[in-house]
Structures are given as C-alpha cells and as structure tokens.
Design an enzyme around this catalytic site. Structure first.
Site, PDB file in Angstrom:
ATOM      1  N   ASP A   1       0.742  -1.120   0.062  1.00 50.10           N
ATOM      2  CA  ASP A   1       0.072   0.116  -0.015  1.00 50.10           C
ATOM      3  C   ASP A   1       0.879   1.086   0.052  1.00 50.10           C
ATOM      4  OD1 ASP A   1      -1.391   2.136   0.676  1.00 50.10           O
ATOM      5  OD2 ASP A   1      -3.176   0.974   1.615  1.00 50.10           O
ATOM      6  N   HIS A   2       1.110   1.821  -1.128  1.00 51.95           N
ATOM      7  CA  HIS A   2       2.223   2.795  -1.285  1.00 51.95           C
ATOM      8  C   HIS A   2       2.132   3.859  -0.512  1.00 51.95           C
ATOM      9  CE1 HIS A   2      -0.385   4.368  -4.491  1.00 51.95           C
ATOM     10  NE2 HIS A   2       0.040   5.484  -4.131  1.00 51.95           N
TER      11      HIS A   2
ATOM     12  N   HIS B   1      -5.961   2.837   1.028  1.00 53.89           N
ATOM     13  CA  HIS B   1      -5.102   3.917   1.589  1.00 53.89           C
ATOM     14  C   HIS B   1      -5.691   4.660   2.766  1.00 53.89           C
ATOM     15  CE1 HIS B   1      -2.828   2.979  -2.202  1.00 53.89           C
ATOM     16  NE2 HIS B   1      -3.611   3.435  -3.073  1.00 53.89           N
TER      17      HIS B   1
HETATM   18  P1  NAP Z   1       1.187  -2.322 -17.296  1.00 53.50           P
HETATM   19  O1  NAP Z   1       1.806  -1.002 -17.636  1.00 53.50           O
HETATM   20  O2  NAP Z   1      -0.107  -2.666 -18.098  1.00 53.50           O
HETATM   21  O3  NAP Z   1       2.176  -3.396 -17.256  1.00 53.50           O
HETATM   22  C1  NAP Z   1       1.919  -4.775 -17.345  1.00 53.50           C
HETATM   23  C2  NAP Z   1       3.118  -5.581 -17.500  1.00 53.50           C
HETATM   24  O4  NAP Z   1       2.712  -7.042 -17.178  1.00 53.50           O
HETATM   25  C3  NAP Z   1       3.814  -5.577 -18.856  1.00 53.50           C
HETATM   26  O5  NAP Z   1       5.218  -5.545 -18.352  1.00 53.50           O
HETATM   27  C4  NAP Z   1       3.499  -6.497 -19.615  1.00 53.50           C
HETATM   28  O6  NAP Z   1       4.344  -6.804 -20.332  1.00 53.50           O
HETATM   29  C5  NAP Z   1       3.180  -7.722 -18.528  1.00 53.50           C
HETATM   30  N1  NAP Z   1       2.506  -8.742 -18.885  1.00 53.50           N
HETATM   31  C6  NAP Z   1       1.131  -8.733 -19.252  1.00 53.50           C
HETATM   32  N2  NAP Z   1       0.797  -9.852 -19.687  1.00 53.50           N
HETATM   33  C7  NAP Z   1       1.788 -10.792 -19.247  1.00 53.50           C
HETATM   34  C8  NAP Z   1       1.845 -12.230 -19.510  1.00 53.50           C
HETATM   35  N3  NAP Z   1       0.739 -13.099 -19.806  1.00 53.50           N
HETATM   36  N4  NAP Z   1       3.064 -12.887 -19.144  1.00 53.50           N
HETATM   37  C9  NAP Z   1       4.140 -11.960 -18.985  1.00 53.50           C
HETATM   38  N5  NAP Z   1       3.977 -10.804 -18.807  1.00 53.50           N
HETATM   39  C10 NAP Z   1       2.768 -10.065 -18.733  1.00 53.50           C
HETATM   40  O7  NAP Z   1       0.744  -2.267 -15.895  1.00 53.50           O
HETATM   41  P2  NAP Z   1       1.290  -1.219 -14.716  1.00 53.50           P
HETATM   42  O8  NAP Z   1       0.589  -0.137 -14.679  1.00 53.50           O
HETATM   43  O9  NAP Z   1       2.649  -1.431 -14.518  1.00 53.50           O
HETATM   44  O10 NAP Z   1       0.685  -2.044 -13.267  1.00 53.50           O
HETATM   45  C11 NAP Z   1       0.998  -3.117 -12.808  1.00 53.50           C
HETATM   46  C12 NAP Z   1       0.259  -3.520 -11.457  1.00 53.50           C
HETATM   47  O11 NAP Z   1       0.474  -2.424 -10.478  1.00 53.50           O
HETATM   48  C13 NAP Z   1      -1.099  -3.729 -11.785  1.00 53.50           C
HETATM   49  O12 NAP Z   1      -1.746  -4.528 -10.581  1.00 53.50           O
HETATM   50  C14 NAP Z   1      -1.693  -2.205 -11.158  1.00 53.50           C
HETATM   51  O13 NAP Z   1      -2.969  -2.038 -10.581  1.00 53.50           O
HETATM   52  C15 NAP Z   1      -0.637  -1.927 -10.167  1.00 53.50           C
HETATM   53  N6  NAP Z   1      -0.330  -0.632  -9.871  1.00 53.50           N
HETATM   54  C16 NAP Z   1       0.311   0.268 -10.780  1.00 53.50           C
HETATM   55  C17 NAP Z   1       0.527   1.547 -10.556  1.00 53.50           C
HETATM   56  C18 NAP Z   1       1.179   2.543 -11.727  1.00 53.50           C
HETATM   57  O14 NAP Z   1       1.578   3.424 -11.173  1.00 53.50           O
HETATM   58  N7  NAP Z   1       1.295   1.934 -12.646  1.00 53.50           N
HETATM   59  C19 NAP Z   1       0.246   2.225  -9.414  1.00 53.50           C
HETATM   60  C20 NAP Z   1      -0.152   1.269  -8.067  1.00 53.50           C
HETATM   61  C21 NAP Z   1      -0.685  -0.030  -8.701  1.00 53.50           C
HETATM   62  P3  NAP Z   1       4.537  -7.581 -21.981  1.00 53.50           P
HETATM   63  O15 NAP Z   1       3.089  -6.928 -22.634  1.00 53.50           O
HETATM   64  O16 NAP Z   1       5.608  -7.424 -22.517  1.00 53.50           O
HETATM   65  O17 NAP Z   1       4.028  -8.949 -21.725  1.00 53.50           O
END
Ligand code: NAP
Length: 499
Positions: free
Chosen positions: A179-180, A242
């Site tokens: 929980d950041h 949060h």
């Molecule tokens: P994102 O940009 O959509 O990234 C998803 C990642 O998963 C990509 O690296 C994608 O790479 C990989 N991926 C998807 N399907 C895959 C598969 N079948 N096998 C292997 N790799 C796979 O998402 P994100 O924003 O980084 O968020 C990630 C998580 O963090 C989520 O749960 C989100 O709710 C949480 N979160 C994110 C943030 C933020 O600031 N972004 C903040 C809080 C929480 P490929 O397409 O190359 O496979």
C-alpha cells in the site's frame, strides 16, 4: 555507507510495464546509489516482450534518467540487470527462469534469497504464485518473498480466493502487500507525532477531539486507466486501502512496541471497531460522486463519461465522502470524515485533527467564535505539520487571532524525501513488513467496504453530480453540516501559507 547486508535476487514480473518504469527501477537505482542495497544483488525483468538483455538495460537506464535525471554509477548498476521473456501462463518458461535464478545466485553470492515482485494485473497473481512453487523457484535455501500490488481482490470474496491461491506457495509472513501510502514519509510520521510527543497523546481521544478529516484529492482524471477504473471506482481504488490505513494509524492504541506484529494488531482492532453501516442507512454516512465537465487552472476538462474506455452511461464513482465511527472507548462519538476524488480543485492529501472548543470564550466582545485548534498533517505533495493556535492580535486590541506553527519537510530537507516505493522495496528486502498490509487488515477493510458497494450497486445516483475543478458534490458538505462541522478549506490549510 549503510547496506541492508541482504544479498537477494529480485524478479520483477511485468518489468516492461508502467509501474516498473516509473517507480521500481528509479527506486532500485536510488537504493543502489545510497549504498542501501548490497552489491550482492541482481534483478531479473520478466515480461512477454522479446527483448534482449541489452534492450532491457537500455530501458532501465531511460526509466531512471527520466525519473531522477542522474547517470552516476549507471553502468555498474545496469550490470546487475537481466531479462527473461516469458508468458506467465506458460509452465515451461518457469524452468528457464529457475536456471537463470540459480546462475545469478552463484554469480552474485545471493544465499538463495529471492524476492518476487508482481507488477502485473492481479488476475495473474494466483497463477504466478502457483507456478513459482510448482516449478521450484520458491524452493530455495534462502528467503522467498512475494511482493504484490493493489488491487488485492474486488471484494471480500475475491480477495479470499486470491489469498488462498497465494497461500499455497507463500506463508503470510512471506507476503508483502504493497500500500504505497504506507511508504509515504508523513504517513509513517503519524506514529511519531502521536507516540513521541507528550503534548498530543493525552488529548488524542473523544474528550478533546471533535472530529478528524482526511482528504485525498487529485486534479487528474482517469487518464489511460479508464478500463481499470470502470471496474473499481474511488471506493475500491482509494478508500478500501489507503484511506482506511490512514484511519487505522490515526485511531489505533499505542502499541507496546513499534514492531510489525504489535502495530498490526492495534490497527486490526481499529478496523474491527469501525461501525459497519448497512442498507438505507448508508446514504446518511456515505456520498458518491462523478465528475462532469469543468475547468481546472483555467483549462477545460471533459466529463468522466467522455473519457477514453469509459461507458458513456457509467455509474462508476470518481468521488467518495464518508463518515466513519469507531465504536471503542477512545473514539466513541468522534466522526472520522474521509473524502477522495478525481478532477478536484487541488492535488492534496491532508489530515486535519480538530480539537474541541475550550469551555468558555473570554473574547466574546468581538462577537466572533474562537477558531478551533487544529493539527494538520500534510501528506502530499507538501509534507509537514501545522498546529493552529489562537494568540493575541498585535496592537491595542483585546482581540485574538489564529496563528500557525509549522514544520515543513520540504523546507527542512531542501530536497524531496525518499519515494514511497524506495522505502517499501528497502523494507521488503530487509524483511520488515510493518508498512505492508496483513491479510487480516485486507479482509476487515473489504468487509466494511462491501456493505457500501453492494448498496450502491442496487441504487442509482444522478451522475455527473460535481463539476471538474470543484471539491465534490454538495452532499459531501452536507455530511459535515448535519453534525455542525465543515470541511476545512484546502487553501486555508496549505503549508506554504504558514507563517
Ligand atoms: P502495465 O503497464 O499494463 O504493465 C503490465 C506488465 O505485465 C507489462 O510489463 C506486460 O509486459 C506484462 N504482462 C502482461 N501480460 C503478461 C503475461 N501473460 N506474461 C508476462 N508478462 C505479462 O501495468 P502497470 O501500470 O505497470 O501496473 C502493474 C500492476 O501494478 C497492476 O496490478 C496495477 O494495478 C498496479 N499498480 C500500478 C501503478 C502505476 O503507477 N502504474 C500504481 C499502483 C498499482 P508484456 O506486454 O511485454 O508482456
């Protein structure tokens, strides 16, 4: 130079994604530069993209430079990064990952320590955890830890199902649920303010505090997250995790020690004591909103329903305000008001502790009620504390005037305090789970939230009901007005305004 002295291999699933780029690589770099992660560290990035190791290292370099504009010790840092193209649903791929993990373990003397960071959509969490166990990655002579991102489930039932899957591969003590907000400097400071000051703790109860207000407002809309947001809304996205964590830290009893287990056990008691509101009663305690078009800083903004990947008739809430009652000896009768929303007038997270009025106003001649004493904890973007007192107005007056005593982290340090993710990664590597959420906290929070979301699913609200650039729907103000209070205006509370 201090080091965790904890050699470890960090495997980031979703290493080509947004979170890894914006938060994880810059945080690891900062830790490396400060000497806070041991030289015995390696990081494997995992995603489907067919990247080479060099492409991945370039990506890490660009992410770090974009976030913190520094190149120092970069080549040495990058030499610890490796890449494995892998579809997490494909069993065979994990065997290759295990081989790479074993090689790196020998090369960097990692003592078999492994931290699996799931920076991916939650629907993959269970599958990955199961594979990690079945394909031998968790079978190591060092530690094996799982770090997971929110959302942890969609409601209590789905959270339980997810937890059961994860628990087949990891013990509760090995699971670090991020929980950041708990990594934020001033959220961690709540404990110090409360438990290191003789001034506040004796007053920290229903005899002296009239109400508590927690505001976390954003000027941004849903941006590119329309698809995710449509399924979650502000209640699940912000309040379940949060906001309730902040309530728990503010309301908990002093723990007997500042250890993970003792703090968690006190937080859990608060979550258990929160009055569960049900059915029709919910409308008297919780308000939802959705933004329409409007102006923020002179710029015209579209309504939520016009956003990308959002249903033009969406009923998803982008704003929540609520009144939480904690039925225990310390807090009986003290409302904890919370509000959070998108496209509001200002980006700000603040906590206001409003103290009760003194028994008699000797300054009645002025016909003005005394301004209550307030303790304001500025969480972000400003970090600091302000105490509002009353003092005599300078000059030949009998009058009094409010004054502010302020401490600002921004000014004190001259630089930004460490990013929340930096601290949380550091803690997870050292095995300190204090600032991560335990399953008991997750379950109790969902239990509280589910009653509200179920009621909202069965009833409709006339949306949009607040203008972009405002502070939410008028019902959110009425929530306090019916109790004789009002939301302290964010501008009045601004740390920069402090004298
Ligand atoms: P994102 O940009 O959509 O990234 C998803 C990642 O998963 C990509 O690296 C994608 O790479 C990989 N991926 C998807 N399907 C895959 C598969 N079948 N096998 C292997 N790799 C796979 O998402 P994100 O924003 O980084 O968020 C990630 C998580 O963090 C989520 O749960 C989100 O709710 C949480 N979160 C994110 C943030 C933020 O600031 N972004 C903040 C809080 C929480 P490929 O397409 O190359 O496979």
């Amino acid at each position: 130079m201090k080091q965790t002295d904890t050699p470890a291999l960090t495997i980031i699933f979703g290493a080509t994604g947004d979170l890894a780029k914006r938060k994880l690589f810059p945080s690891l770099y900062n830790l490396f530069k400060k000497g806070e992660i041991s030289n015995h560290f390696a990081c494997v990035g995992v995603a489907r993209r067919q990247w080479t190791e060099q492409q991945f290292r370039n990506h890490v370099r660009e992410s770090v430079i974009a976030a913190i504009h520094s190149n120092e010790q970069m080549e040495e840092f990058l030499s610890h990064f490796y890449y494995q193209s892998l579809d997490v649903t494909n069993t065979e791929a994990y065997i290759e990952l295990l081989q790479l993990a074993n090689q790196l373990n020998t090369k960097y003397h990692l003592n078999g320590n492994r931290m699996f960071y799931l920076a991916m959509a939650p629907e993959f969490f269970g599958t990955i955890a199961e594979h990690l166990k079945r394909d031998g990655l968790t079978d190591t002579n060092g530690f094996s830890r799982l770090v997971i991102e929110k959302p942890f489930g969609h409601d209590l039932q789905s959270a339980k199902a997810l937890n059961e899957k994860i628990r087949t591969a990891f013990r509760e003590s090995e699971i670090f649920r991020i929980d950041h907000y708990l990594g934020k400097e001033m959220v961690q400071n709540i404990e110090a303010i409360r438990f290191a000051n003789a001034l506040f703790e004796p007053l920290w109860n229903s005899r002296y505090i009239s109400n508590v207000q927690i505001t976390t407002s954003e000027t941004l809309g849903v941006e590119e997250r329309g698809r995710y947001y449509e399924k979650n809304g502000a209640l699940r996205d912000m309040v379940q995790n949060h906001v309730l964590q902040m309530v728990a830290l503010l309301a908990m009893e002093p723990p007997i020690k500042l250890t993970t287990d003792e703090i968690r056990s006190e937080k859990v008691k608060v979550l258990r004591a929160m009055r569960r509101i049900e059915g029709q009663n919910i409308q008297h305690f919780f308000v939802r909103g959705q933004y329409g078009a409007g102006k923020i800083n002179q710029e015209q903004q579209i309504s939520y329903r016009e956003e990308h990947n959002v249903d033009p008739e969406s009923d998803t809430e982008t704003f929540v305000a609520g009144k939480i009652l904690i039925d225990n000896f310390r807090w009986a009768g003290v409302p904890f008001y919370i509000r959070t929303g998108k496209r509001l007038a200002k980006k700000s997270t603040k906590i206001v502790i409003q103290f009760k009025d003194i028994p008699m106003n000797l300054y009645y001649q002025t016909d003005q009620p005394l301004t209550p004493n307030l303790l304001v904890i500025h969480i972000q973007p400003d970090e600091g504390i302000t105490l509002y007192l009353n003092a005599k107005r300078v000059g030949p007056y009998l009058d009094r005037t409010p004054v502010k005593l302020s401490f600002s982290n921004n000014r004190f340090n001259g630089i930004n305090t460490p990013e929340a993710y930096e601290k949380l990664l550091y803690d997870a590597l050292r095995g300190d789970a204090t600032n991560f959420t335990h399953w008991d906290e997750v379950a109790l929070s969902w239990n509280f939230i589910d009653a509200i979301s179920h009621h909202w699913a069965e009833t409709t609200e006339k949306f949009p009901n607040y203008e972009a650039g405002s502070m939410g729907p008028k019902q959110a103000d009425q929530l306090l007005e019916q109790d004789g209070f009002f939301w302290w205006p964010i501008d009045y509370l601004d740390v920069d305004e402090c004298k």
